[in-house]
Design a protein around this motif. Structure first.
Motif, short mmCIF file in Angstrom:
data_model
loop_
_atom_site.label_atom_id
_atom_site.label_comp_id
_atom_site.label_asym_id
_atom_site.label_seq_id
_atom_site.Cartn_x
_atom_site.Cartn_y
_atom_site.Cartn_z
N SER C 80 0.09 -9.22 82.63
CA SER C 80 0.97 -10.33 82.96
C SER C 80 1.31 -11.11 81.70
CB SER C 80 0.32 -11.25 83.99
OG SER C 80 -0.93 -11.68 83.51
N SER C 81 2.39 -11.87 81.79
CA SER C 81 2.87 -12.64 80.66
C SER C 81 1.89 -13.76 80.31
CB SER C 81 4.23 -13.23 81.01
OG SER C 81 4.50 -14.35 80.20
N PHE C 82 1.72 -13.99 79.02
CA PHE C 82 0.88 -15.11 78.62
C PHE C 82 1.64 -16.42 78.76
CE2 PHE C 82 -1.14 -11.78 75.91
CZ PHE C 82 -2.34 -11.77 76.59
N ILE C 83 2.96 -16.32 78.76
CA ILE C 83 3.75 -17.54 78.73
C ILE C 83 3.90 -18.13 80.13
CG2 ILE C 83 5.93 -18.58 77.97
CD1 ILE C 83 4.34 -17.26 75.71
N ASP C 84 4.34 -17.31 81.11
CA ASP C 84 4.54 -17.87 82.44
C ASP C 84 3.56 -17.30 83.46
OD1 ASP C 84 5.50 -15.37 82.99
OD2 ASP C 84 7.60 -15.95 83.07
N GLY C 85 2.59 -16.54 82.98
CA GLY C 85 1.55 -16.06 83.86
C GLY C 85 2.02 -15.06 84.91
N ARG C 86 3.28 -14.66 84.86
CA ARG C 86 3.79 -13.79 85.92
C ARG C 86 3.51 -12.32 85.57
NH1 ARG C 86 8.06 -16.44 86.29
NH2 ARG C 86 7.49 -17.67 88.09
N SER C 87 3.21 -11.51 86.60
CA SER C 87 2.88 -10.12 86.31
C SER C 87 4.14 -9.38 85.84
CB SER C 87 2.26 -9.45 87.54
OG SER C 87 3.23 -8.69 88.22
N VAL C 88 3.93 -8.47 84.88
CA VAL C 88 5.06 -7.77 84.28
C VAL C 88 5.83 -7.00 85.35
CG1 VAL C 88 5.72 -5.98 82.64
CG2 VAL C 88 3.91 -7.59 82.06
N VAL C 89 5.09 -6.38 86.29
CA VAL C 89 5.76 -5.59 87.32
C VAL C 89 6.65 -6.48 88.19
CG1 VAL C 89 5.40 -4.16 89.35
CG2 VAL C 89 4.01 -3.81 87.31
N ASP C 90 6.13 -7.66 88.59
CA ASP C 90 6.94 -8.56 89.39
C ASP C 90 8.23 -8.94 88.67
OD1 ASP C 90 5.02 -8.49 91.25
OD2 ASP C 90 4.32 -10.56 91.04
N SER C 91 8.07 -9.36 87.40
CA SER C 91 9.26 -9.77 86.65
C SER C 91 10.20 -8.59 86.46
CB SER C 91 8.86 -10.31 85.28
OG SER C 91 8.11 -11.49 85.44
N PHE C 92 9.61 -7.41 86.24
CA PHE C 92 10.44 -6.22 86.03
C PHE C 92 11.28 -5.95 87.27
CE2 PHE C 92 11.15 -1.62 85.85
CZ PHE C 92 11.66 -1.50 84.57
N LEU C 93 10.66 -6.08 88.44
CA LEU C 93 11.39 -5.80 89.67
C LEU C 93 12.50 -6.80 89.90
CD1 LEU C 93 8.51 -4.71 92.05
CD2 LEU C 93 10.20 -3.30 90.87
N VAL C 94 12.34 -8.00 89.34
CA VAL C 94 13.41 -8.99 89.46
C VAL C 94 14.54 -8.70 88.48
CG1 VAL C 94 13.99 -11.42 89.14
CG2 VAL C 94 11.89 -10.80 90.32
N ARG C 95 14.16 -8.24 87.28
CA ARG C 95 15.17 -8.16 86.22
C ARG C 95 15.79 -6.78 86.03
NH1 ARG C 95 13.64 -12.72 81.98
NH2 ARG C 95 11.81 -13.54 83.01
N PHE C 96 15.00 -5.73 86.32
CA PHE C 96 15.52 -4.40 86.03
C PHE C 96 16.76 -4.07 86.84
CE2 PHE C 96 15.19 0.34 86.09
CZ PHE C 96 15.53 0.51 84.77
N PRO C 97 16.82 -4.45 88.14
CA PRO C 97 18.02 -4.12 88.91
C PRO C 97 19.30 -4.58 88.21
CG PRO C 97 16.33 -4.94 90.38
CD PRO C 97 15.80 -5.11 88.98
N GLY C 98 19.25 -5.75 87.58
CA GLY C 98 20.43 -6.24 86.89
C GLY C 98 20.87 -5.30 85.79
N THR C 99 19.91 -4.80 85.01
CA THR C 99 20.24 -3.89 83.93
C THR C 99 20.75 -2.56 84.47
OG1 THR C 99 18.59 -4.94 82.56
CG2 THR C 99 19.33 -2.79 81.86
N VAL C 100 20.15 -2.09 85.59
CA VAL C 100 20.61 -0.83 86.18
C VAL C 100 22.06 -0.97 86.62
CG1 VAL C 100 20.32 0.74 88.13
CG2 VAL C 100 18.32 -0.10 86.90
N ASN C 284 21.05 -11.59 84.15
CA ASN C 284 19.59 -11.56 84.27
C ASN C 284 19.09 -10.12 84.30
OD1 ASN C 284 16.98 -12.32 84.61
ND2 ASN C 284 17.17 -12.75 86.79
N GLY C 285 18.74 -9.61 83.13
CA GLY C 285 18.28 -8.22 83.05
C GLY C 285 17.09 -8.12 82.11
N VAL C 286 16.72 -6.89 81.79
CA VAL C 286 15.55 -6.72 80.94
C VAL C 286 15.85 -6.89 79.46
CG1 VAL C 286 14.15 -5.32 82.48
CG2 VAL C 286 15.87 -4.24 81.05
N GLY C 287 17.12 -6.73 79.07
CA GLY C 287 17.46 -6.79 77.65
C GLY C 287 17.10 -8.14 77.03
N TYR C 299 2.72 -10.47 73.95
CA TYR C 299 2.29 -9.09 73.67
C TYR C 299 2.40 -8.15 74.86
CZ TYR C 299 -0.10 -11.42 69.79
OH TYR C 299 -0.41 -12.18 68.71
N VAL C 300 1.71 -8.53 75.95
CA VAL C 300 1.58 -7.61 77.08
C VAL C 300 2.94 -7.25 77.65
CG1 VAL C 300 0.69 -7.41 79.40
CG2 VAL C 300 -0.73 -8.36 77.61
#
Lengths: 549, 297, 334
Positions: C80-100, C284-287, C299-300
């Motif tokens: 998970s992110s050190f900055i907002d404590g959110r798990s990478v997978v959760d954030s990825f699922l929110v942001r990746f669709p935009g990039t796709v 709102n994407g992963v880029g 880092y993570v």
């Protein structure tokens, strides 16, 4: 060829379809206000944040005992208290009377027990994720648990709260205007397990469900990270006269300034928290209103470090510091890079800060600067200096660090220095190198947490850390340090202000840093937005805002 | 890259390859668009060399009080936010931008050639290992790689050239290795091998010269991309450390806020980038066609 | 074919492992105060940075941190992110669709316009039409994405009000985020909101698709000309087959080969190009996420994201290679 034609036809169809949809007037009364935020929120529990974006949203939802009069940075007004507190003669006891009939967004009652619950909760934050993020509580009260200067918070009856401190704390009242000290519903905090760690499992802090349950004119609705956060009108707001007028506000994080300007012009957003000063002229010419943030609450300066790595630098020589202060054309920078939205500092504090005292600051004067440099008698080699500026960052006091550094370099060259411009990424070494004392001459600044002299002079810059002068400047002045410690513990604000005045006299006599600007970062809104009041500390309230078609 | 150039050189002998270059030159000189491209590049190179003579001002002479003036007889391309003459800076910018573009590609070319030559020449385990490393580099989007490299090495022109160069090198390495693999089974290499030439000699004398042509074409095209990529890095705040250095990408990204109130600051450096990139592209295409007669129209 | 796929998949493992080690070292040794500095903002005094680095475990020996990270990764925990404590997978699922969505939009634009343009140019080589197509494609390659993006937004949003320039959906429509694919969410919300979602896609897709458009146009043109000169095409023509039939049966079928390869390669590049496009259009994407995460030394997030990028890149290329073999049965993989 046929395929190309059909694609073009589809594109035309889409284009025409959305033209028609964008011209349809918004039918809802009240309407949705779309606000472009500088960045995303970090947590939806204001007690765990210290960034401007989270606090900007929280200000609409959460209220504290006291707040700032809208549009000012240091005029304290009661909010959830009926009046400013009564303070005991020794300055250790503050007694607040609370409003009655106030309800949290979840329907539970606001009362003295709720206030006590919140202050006790913060004090009891455990080491690790909670303490690491709850910067302000620790900074204001000197730590958590038994380290905290708060001895007790008592609720003798439902409308009275009594704070007792171990030692008098002259910055208590103004620091409590910060949104992080906003009171949240104990019922919600307990039900949603708001103290859960690690924070990735904390649904309340993540804003995924019920969050930010306060008493404000807006209620938290939802937050899609990096995309938007939404608050809706509180229909049962306790202060009916100041209830929200729009139905909903959507906060959209927008990092890129050009994108923000164009979004305002196209109407995709109604208001931008800040715009780049470079865009102010364009914004004005396209009938956008510029947010007037009357009183500045920041200070950008040129840092001079008198000792790098244990070796004294040329900046240990007061004549060199004076020469630099006389060589920089501050008003010129403000005109060129701040769109005129700022003032040349009259001291080491913004003018509206509690404790400010106007000093005679060196004016821009190339001749005098050259004379001072001659007095300093530097060798040709010593005149070759490095000037550092940060990359990948925009700060309210430094909207374009690169341009500012370039202009300063050219002014310093004009009086006889040879300047080498260097940069590091803000988080990739710049902050670390500046604060640990590795940069000899550098651009830096401070945005107020609260508009008190202590926040700038002591916390940010000149207070000794671990008994030693701040490594950022290597400026040692025991007299100033002693005065600041005295000021912090004065029982009254007036007594403290007298001490802060003396500290500023000492600074003016010695010029440890060169203040460059007190800026009022511009924002902008479209002609649809009415009733918005800007503020120099960028805490602004949207309950007065209406939207016209 | 299509595989066709390789197939051609596979049939060429060493002697014929000199003829190939001569033919190629003649073909190039008859190719209109390629000549236009060459002309554009020559034009910008002359701007770079003659900048001190032509430019009305130095790249850093001016006064802050003249900031953001529109084009006028004294400043034909206006002034920038520091009050400096944009025309002079565009001219001086040619020096830095062309150097950065070309040197970045050279870095990539050198890295790519070494890796590709070793992998393609040696084969076996070494080849696998090197190609896996190349895959790793290819798997990370180039711009991220560049961000990382600048974060590591700090800001500066050399760092940017390295960053862009390293992000290009896996492409060159793959290209060269591919060509070398194809050449390994070609008749003349087999012939050389059967005559007892040492593997190193075969690689350096026979295979490399023939495998280099697709690299040259690719490098010319990459020079265009490099100038644009440097601008992209500047957009992400990773430009050269000293903003007083006139560089087109930096001038462009620094002015992105002025699209509406000082469009000349976008237009002129942008035009320089686009036109020089088109120049390299036309030349690259011309070279490709010249070196691959089969593509002759 | 199956053996080939299995071998490629197995070959990916050392690549990913190597990448994880390199990334890990690379990030941890970056200069600066680490994520603690980003958490603290302007309050990042050396003391507080050290204190937070300690409680968050950044001061542990690197190998301990690495094996900790890999250990969790193998259990499917991307951290998970050190900055907002959110798990990478959760954030990825929110942001990746935009990039796709953005990538698909850009590909549709690039392929949909690029192939017809390339064929058009190839049909009349060296004509004025060919010249125009060449110039268009060169401009596509040569204009920096952000200049194109800002200019399009200025013309089509600010001046003409034809198309929106911010984000994926109009916030005023209040479309609930269910899948985070804006088009899908808009369809679910009904009421023709899908038009809004599609109109938001137009400008960013064109901006992102400009470079692939140019590349695909040029490759199509070149390979069509190439194939047209082949003996079997001449034979087909000599047999008296209609132009259309020669085109579809003989020319395009073979010209597709290099075009497919380029489409695959460009797909990998699109993820990178999205960094700039997402910034310009507040997409709102992963880029944009990966860039801010690098800047914050999160880092993570960076480690996991780039690994995910790499897997996607390798998968796309595998699909392209398989597709290549499918289109060209003469190619055999050994």
């Amino acid at each position: 060829m046929k395929r190309l034609a059909s694609i073009l036809a589809i594109a035309a169809l889409v284009a025409s379809a959305c033209t028609s949809s964008s011209t349809t007037p918004a039918p809802v009364s009240g309407g949705t206000l779309v606000v472009g935020l500088d960045g995303d929120m970090v947590f939806a529990d204001p007690s765990l944040v210290s960034d401007g974006n989270s606090l900007y949203v929280a200000a609409q939802v959460i209220q504290g005992l006291v707040g700032l009069k809208p549009g000012t940075i240091s005029e304290i007004i009661p909010v959830l208290a009926t009046d400013l507190p009564t303070v005991s003669a020794d300055g250790k006891t503050y007694t607040f009377k609370l409003r009655t009939g106030v309800k949290f967004h979840d329907g539970s009652d606001f009362n003295a027990a709720a206030v006590k619950f919140n202050y006790d909760r913060w004090q009891a934050y455990t080491k690790g994720d909670l303490q690491d993020n709850a910067y302000y509580y620790g900074a204001v009260f000197g730590g958590f648990g038994t380290d905290s200067n708060v001895a007790t918070v008592a609720a003798p009856d439902p409308t009275t709260v009594v704070f007792t401190f171990k030692t008098p704390q002259s910055n208590f009242l103004i620091s409590q205007t910060l949104q992080v000290f906003g009171i949240q519903s104990p019922t919600a905090l307990q039900k949603d397990k708001a103290d859960t760690t690690p924070l990735k499992d904390n649904k309340y802090a993540q804003g995924q469900g019920e969050s930010m349950v306060g008493t404000g004119p807006f209620m938290f609705k939802d937050w899609t990270p990096a995309d938007h956060a939404t608050v809706v009108k509180n229909p049962n707001y306790w202060d009916a006269a100041n209830a929200a007028k729009v139905d909903q506000i959507t906060f959209k994080p927008m990092g890129d300034s050009t994108a923000k300007l164009q979004a305002l012009q196209s109407g995709s957003i109604d208001l931008a928290q800040t715009i780049s000063p470079a865009d102010v002229a364009t914004a004005k010419s396209s009938s956008l209103s510029i947010i007037d943030r009357g009183q500045s609450c920041n200070l950008g300066y040129l840092g001079l470090n008198q000792s790098v790595g244990g070796t004294p630098t040329i900046y240990a020589n007061k004549d060199v510091r004076l020469a630099i202060a006389q060589a920089v054309n501050k008003q010129g920078y403000i005109d060129a890079f701040y769109a005129g939205q700022g003032k040349v500092p009259q001291s080491w504090l913004p003018a509206a800060t509690t404790g400010f005292k106007a000093e005679a600051m060196p004016a821009y004067d190339v001749t005098k600067a050259k004379a001072s440099l001659t007095t300093a008698a530097l060798t040709a080699d010593q005149l070759k200096v490095d000037l550092y500026y940060p990359s990948n960052v925009v700060r309210p006091y430094m909207p374009d660090p690169k341009a500012l550094a370039t202009a300063i370099a050219s002014d310093l060259q004009a009086v006889g220095f040879t300047v080498n411009l260097k940069t590091e990424d803000w988080h990739g070494g710049y902050v670390k190198d500046a604060t640990t004392g590795n940069l000899p001459m550098f651009l830096f600044g401070w945005t107020c947490d609260w508009a008190g002299a202590d926040n700038f002079l002591y916390t940010a810059w000149f207070g000794y850390q671990g008994g030693k002068p701040n490594a950022q400047f290597g400026w040692s002045n025991d007299q100033a340090n002693a005065l600041m410690l005295k000021a912090l513990q004065e029982p009254t604000v007036d007594a403290a202000n007298a001490d802060w005045g003396q500290v500023q006299d000492l600074l003016a006599a010695d010029m440890p840093t060169v203040p460059i600007v007190n800026s009022t970062p511009p924002g902008a809104f479209t002609s649809k937005v009415k009733g918005f009041v800007g503020s120099g500390n960028a805490i602004e309230y949207f309950n007065t805002v209406t939207l016209t078609k | 890259m299509t595989a066709s150039p390789v197939a051609v050189q596979a049939g060429a002998t060493e002697r014929a390859s000199r003829g190939l270059w001569g033919d190629a030159f003649r073909r190039l000189m008859r190719n209109g668009p390629a000549l236009v491209g060459l002309g554009l590049i020559v034009f910008f190179v002359s701007c770079a060399i003659l900048a001190p003579v032509i430019a009305p001002y130095g790249p850093n002479t001016g006064s802050l009080s003249n900031f953001l003036q529109g084009p006028s007889p004294s400043h034909i391309m206006g002034t920038d936010k520091q009050g400096l003459d944009e025309f002079s800076r565009v001219l001086y910018g040619a020096q830095i931008s062309l150097t950065v573009g070309v040197v970045a590609v050279l870095f990539g070319l050198i890295g790519g050639t070494i890796v590709g030559a070793i992998a393609g020449g040696a084969g076996g385990l070494l080849d696998s290992v090197l190609m896996r490393i190349t895959d790793v580099l290819l798997a990370v989007p180039g711009i991220l790689l560049a961000i990382g490299i600048v974060a590591w090495l700090g800001h500066g022109e050399i760092q940017i050239m390295l960053a862009v160069g390293i992000s290009y090198s896996p492409i060159f390495a793959r290209l060269l290795r591919g060509s070398l693999l194809a050449l390994r089974e070609s008749d003349y290499v087999i012939a050389a091998r059967s005559m007892g030439a040492s593997p190193r000699r075969i690689l350096i004398r026979h295979m490399l010269p023939n495998a280099l042509t697709p690299l040259i074409v690719q490098a010319t095209l990459a020079a265009a991309t490099a100038i644009i990529d440097v601008a992209g890095l500047g957009f992400l705040g990773l430009g050269p450390g000293d903003p007083r250095v006139a560089e087109w990408g930096e001038m462009l990204t620094d002015s992105r806020g002025f699209l509406q109130n000082a469009p000349w600051l976008i237009f002129f450096p942008g035009l320089a980038i686009v036109v020089s990139a088109i120049g390299f592209n036309l030349l690259g295409d011309g070279l490709r066609e010249a070196l691959d007669p089969r593509l002759k129209r | 074919m199956l053996r080939f796929i299995v071998r490629r998949l197995l070959g990916a493992i050392p690549v990913l492992l190597g990448l994880s080690v390199i990334l890990f070292l690379f990030l941890r040794l970056l200069p600066g105060g680490g994520p603690a500095e980003a958490i603290l903002g302007q309050h990042a005094t050396p003391e507080l940075v050290a204190q937070i680095s300690h409680t968050q475990g950044f001061d542990q020996p690197l190998y301990v941190q690495y094996f900790d990270y890999i250990g969790r990764l193998l259990q499917g925990d991307f951290g998970s992110s050190f900055i907002d404590g959110r798990s990478v997978v959760d954030s990825f699922l929110v942001r990746f669709p935009g990039t796709v969505e953005l990538t698909i939009g850009a590909l549709i634009f690039a392929v949909g316009i690029g192939i017809p343009l390339g064929r058009l140019a190839a049909r009349h080589p060296n004509s004025w039409l060919d010249g125009i197509v060449t110039v268009i494609s060169l401009f596509g390659i040569s204009i920096p994405v952000f200049v194109l993006g800002y200019t399009m937004a200025f013309v089509f949003s600010v001046q003409l009000h034809w198309l929106p320039d911010v984000g994926q959906l109009d916030p005023r429509l209040d479309i609930p985020a269910v899948t985070h694919f804006s088009v899908v969410d808009a369809i679910l919300a009904g009421d023709w909101h899908v038009v809004d979602a599609l109109s938001h896609l137009v400008l960013p897709s064109i901006a992102l698709g400009s470079i692939p458009l140019a590349v695909i146009t040029r490759i199509t043109r070149a390979s069509v000309i190439d194939v047209s000169n082949e003996d079997y095409v001449r034979t087909a023509r000599a047999k008296g087959l209609t132009d259309r039939r020669v085109n579809s049966r003989h020319i395009m079928r073979n010209a597709w080969l290099p075009v497919t390869t380029v489409i695959g390669l460009q797909t990998g590049q699109l993820l990178a190009g999205a960094v700039l496009t997402e910034t310009v259009f507040t997409w709102n994407g992963v880029g944009s996420w990966v860039v801010t995460s690098i800047q914050n030394h999160d880092y993570v997030v960076v480690q996991s994201l780039i690994l995910i990028f790499a897997v996607i890149f390798l998968t796309v290329n595998l699909i392209v290679d398989v597709g290549y073999a499918f289109l060209n049965p003469r190619i055999r993989y050994s």
